[in-house]
Structures are given as structure tokens and as C-alpha cells.
Design an enzyme around this catalytic site. Structure first.
Site, PDB file in Angstrom:
ATOM      1  CG  ASP A  89      38.216  43.846  25.802  1.00  0.00           C
ATOM      2  OD1 ASP A  89      38.622  44.092  24.542  1.00  0.00           O
ATOM      3  OD2 ASP A  89      38.638  42.806  26.575  1.00  0.00           O
ATOM      4  CG  PHE A  93      40.826  41.450  32.104  1.00  0.00           C
ATOM      5  CD1 PHE A  93      41.008  41.813  33.433  1.00  0.00           C
ATOM      6  CD2 PHE A  93      40.576  40.385  31.318  1.00  0.00           C
ATOM      7  CE1 PHE A  93      40.666  40.603  34.211  1.00  0.00           C
ATOM      8  CE2 PHE A  93      40.276  39.183  32.336  1.00  0.00           C
ATOM      9  CZ  PHE A  93      40.410  39.538  33.625  1.00  0.00           C
ATOM     10  CG  ASP A 143      41.167  49.027  32.657  1.00  0.00           C
ATOM     11  OD1 ASP A 143      41.345  48.541  31.692  1.00  0.00           O
ATOM     12  OD2 ASP A 143      40.762  48.492  33.375  1.00  0.00           O
ATOM     13  CD  GLN A 185      40.790  48.648  37.468  1.00  0.00           C
ATOM     14  OE1 GLN A 185      41.006  47.664  38.245  1.00  0.00           O
ATOM     15  NE2 GLN A 185      40.498  48.105  36.050  1.00  0.00           N
ATOM     16  N   GLY A 212      38.411  45.521  37.580  1.00  0.00           N
ATOM     17  CA  GLY A 212      39.207  44.934  38.679  1.00  0.00           C
ATOM     18  C   GLY A 212      38.590  44.145  39.805  1.00  0.00           C
ATOM     19  CG  ASP A 262      31.687  41.255  29.791  1.00  0.00           C
ATOM     20  OD1 ASP A 262      31.909  41.977  30.806  1.00  0.00           O
ATOM     21  OD2 ASP A 262      32.523  40.481  29.647  1.00  0.00           O
ATOM     22  CB  CYS A 300      14.315  27.908  29.960  1.00  0.00           C
ATOM     23  SG  CYS A 300      15.226  28.922  28.568  1.00  0.00           S
ATOM     24  CB  CYS A 302      15.421  29.373  25.109  1.00  0.00           C
ATOM     25  SG  CYS A 302      16.289  27.617  25.263  1.00  0.00           S
ATOM     26  CB  CYS A 305      13.794  25.046  27.177  1.00  0.00           C
ATOM     27  SG  CYS A 305      15.383  24.874  28.042  1.00  0.00           S
ATOM     28  CG  HIS A 331      19.334  26.754  28.067  1.00  0.00           C
ATOM     29  ND1 HIS A 331      18.075  26.900  28.553  1.00  0.00           N
ATOM     30  CD2 HIS A 331      20.132  26.404  29.300  1.00  0.00           C
ATOM     31  CE1 HIS A 331      17.964  26.923  29.733  1.00  0.00           C
ATOM     32  NE2 HIS A 331      19.284  26.871  30.384  1.00  0.00           N
TER      33      HIS A 331
HETATM   34 ZN   LIG Z   1      16.244  27.050  27.644  1.00  0.00          ZN
END
Ligand SMILES: [Zn+2]
Length: 367
Positions: A89, A93, A143, A185, A212, A262, A300, A302, A305, A331
Site C-alpha cells: 500500500d 491509509f 491517496d 475515493q 475509502g 485484502d 476445509c 487445510c 483441519c 486455517h
Molecule cells: Zn482448515
């Protein structure tokens, strides 16, 4: 940088963004690595769910460790051991959230460090120079983000300076491998959003962000305004909605035609014992999970999990073990990456509306 749009379903888009450090399939969620680290996770962890791009913050890296150190160590990718894409960025901000510690003019923004009170200045030219020196793949233009609610005069002034600075950022570019994105903006006012988008798209930048939002407005206003703003942006360029990262908001963003997102939400939640699941968030410290043999989210895939029970993760948090925040962060990001992959598949196969409806139906009522 190139962006190819493969399919659309309603306003939802399926694309591929090709950057200097590899391709990013969109829609994509970008994990946030504020200080050149996605908190608690290694680049190896990020690869387990195939993250292709992460975000880092100019403001924080400017102050610590500083440009010279990173450049000396071979640029940001080498410094942090991450060889895929990085977006930074512009620092705008963070600086605006300092409020009492900053002074704004057409030249740029002067501010005092939150670390040691030292004085610094961001200008459109020096934030582009900084991001290019770090060797990042996507740089954001400086910005002016206004806090909502804002007066029309405040919105007008933020649009005027944001356009002025975007022009100067664009003129300051000197590195072809770093793509510069502008930031639209305009608060919650459609005419202001349209004016900001028109002024910035005239600059023909490689990509555009919707800024914004997610700054204090209602969820409905955020969804309405991100959809409206996305519709104003060029079809052939990537669109990035900044600061959005809950399942509900990501689905709404994709539905409105956004390609990239993000947010610190998944990692911040992970550190605090909040797990993101397709049925809504759950607080792993709750008594109900102390003996729960199930994984965090049955759907999930991952590594967390696949290996650990809710009971074990609950125990880690109650015992203040550092593995708890690490596993929950992993996770939460992996779960959002899977959601994005499923969304991409749904758009490709013209099944987006059914997919969106089923994800929304599975979530608990809004918290
Ligand atoms: Zn997971």
C-alpha cells in the site's frame, strides 16, 4: 503486468493477473503481511494453500527497518524469503489514521512516527520511489482516505488531492516490473465516486482499487458502494477492494465485480482465537469446544483441519500456547483461499448465483 478476463457470470469475474513474480488467479484474497511478515506464518505456510500474492505496508517498512536495509538485503522478496508476488500500500491509509500526528498539504503529508515520534514526509513521488526500490510487483498510489461520515467538502477535497497525487505518482514511475494502481475515493456519494473514477481512469493506470470503504459505514452501504464503484472501472483492468475479508463481504464483493481483496481480519481473528468457518465464525475458547473431536470446519481441506481437533486448538488457546494463534491464522487464510478457488470455479461454470446463495445460506445470521 497483464490481466486476462476468462469468464463472467453476472457482474462476477474470473481472471488471471500476470505479475513479475508469477500469476494470480482472480478473484483472489491477499494475506496481509504488514511488517514483511504475515503474522505467525512462514512463506512455507503460505505455500500450503497456494497464496500467490501478499500485501505489505509502506508506512511500517518505511519506519522499520527502512528502505536502505531492505535494498541492501536484495529487496523485499529476498529480505523476507518470499519469491511470489507482493503488493504494497502507499502508506496513506496508515498516516490518515494517525490524525493528530499528521499535517496534510498538496505537496504530501508530514507525520510523526508512532514508534519514536520522529518526523517524516510522504509525497506521491517518494512513496512510488520507495515501493519501486523494494522491488514490489504492485504499488499503490498515495491517496487521501476520509473517515465516514464525511461532509461533501471533505469528500471533494479528498478526490481533488487523490487525483493530483495519482498523476504525480504516475509521472514518477521508473520501473516497468512494478504496476501502479490508482485508488478511487468518494465516500458514500455516487456522483463523487463517479467523478473520482472518471478522473483516475483517464490516467490509464494498470489497475484500480476501491478505497475509502470498510471505514465505519454500514455493511449494506459498503456492499452498495463497492458494487457501484466496480461498475465504473475499466472491464479489462483488475479491480481491488481494500480492507475487506469476511466471508460475507468477499462474496458480496465478487458478486459486484471485484477481483482482489485484502484484510487483516483472518489473521487478527486467528491470533485472538476466532476461527472463520463456512457456517460463521466461532470462538475456539468457548466451553463448548473443550472436548469437541471435530476439525474447525468439516469442509476445509487445510493442514490444520486435517490434523487437529477443536478440543486441541481450544486447549492451546486456554493454555496460552503460541501454536494456537499460528494454527488458527493458517486455517483462516487457507479457508478463504479455498472459498476463492470455489468462487472461481463457480464463475467459470456459470454457477456463480447458486454458489453465492449456498455460501450465504450456510452462514449464521450476521454477527
Ligand atoms: Zn482448515
Amino acid at each position: 503486468m497483464t490481466f486476462a478476463l476468462h469468464a463472467t457470470d453476472g457482474a462476477a469475474r474470473r481472471g488471471t493477473l500476470s505479475l513479475a513474480h508469477g500469476v494470480v488467479e482472480t478473484p483472489a484474497f491477499m494475506p496481509v503481511g504488514t511488517a514483511a511478515t504475515v503474522k505467525a506464518l512462514t512463506p512455507e505456510d503460505l505455500r500450503t494453500f497456494d497464496a500467490r500474492i501478499i500485501l505489505a505496508n509502506t508506512y511500517h517498512l518505511w519506519l522499520r527497518p527502512g528502505r536502505d536495509t531492505i535494498v541492501e538485503l536484495g529487496g523485499l522478496h529476498a529480505f523476507m524469503g518470499w519469491d511470489r508476488n507482493i503488493l504494497t500500500d502507499s502508506g496513506g491509509f496508515q498516516v490518515f489514521s494517525l490524525e493528530s500526528r499528521r499535517v496534510l498539504s498538496d505537496d504530501g503529508v508530514r507525520f510523526r512516527s508512532h514508534l519514536d515520534g520522529s518526523e517524516h514526509e510522504f509525497t506521491p513521488e517518494n512513496v512510488v520511489g520507495f515501493q519501486e526500490a523494494l522491488g514490489v510487483d504492485v504499488a499503490m498510489a498515495l491517496d487521501v482516505c476520509v473517515k465516514l461520515p464525511a461532509t461533501q467538502a471533505e469528500i471533494d477535497e479528498s478526490i481533488r488531492r487523490t487525483t493530483l497525487w495519482a498523476k504525480r505518482c504516475s509521472a514518477a514511475r521508473s520501473r516497468a516490473e512494478t504496476a501502479l494502481f490508482g485508488i478511487v475515493q468518494g465516500g458514500l456519494d455516487e456522483r463523487s465516486r463517479a467523478r473520482s473514477a472518471e478522473e483516475l481512469t483517464a490516467l490509464d493506470l494498470p489497475g484500480y482499487a476501491i478505497g475509502g470503504l470498510s471505514v465505519g459505514e454500514s455493511r449494506e452501504d459498503m456492499h452498495r458502494m463497492s458494487r457501484f464503484t466496480a461498475s465504473l472501472l475499466p472491464t479489462e483492468k483488475p479491480r481491488y477492494l481494500m480492507g475487506v475479508g469476511t466471508v460475507r463481504d468477499l462474496i458480496a464483493g465478487i458478486d459486484g465485480g471485484v477481483d482482489m481483496f485484502d484484510c487483516v481480519y483472518p489473521t487478527r481473528c486467528g491470533r485472538n482465537g476466532r476461527a472463520l468457518t463456512r457456517s460463521g465464525d466461532l470462538n475456539i475458547r468457548a466451553a463448548a469446544f473443550a472436548r469437541d473431536p471435530r476439525p474447525l470446519d468439516a469442509r476445509c481441506s487445510c493442514s490444520v483441519c486435517a490434523t487437529y481437533t477443536r478440543a486441541y486448538l481450544s486447549h492451546l488457546f486456554r493454555a496460552d500456547e503460541m501454536l494456537g494463534p499460528r494454527l488458527l491464522s493458517l486455517h483462516n487464510l487457507a479457508m478463504l483461499a479455498q472459498l476463492m478457488a470455489e468462487a472461481r470455479h463457480a464463475i467459470e461454470t456459470n454457477a456463480w448465483q447458486a454458489f453465492r446463495a449456498s455460501v450465504e445460506a450456510d452462514l449464521e445470521p450476521a454477527l
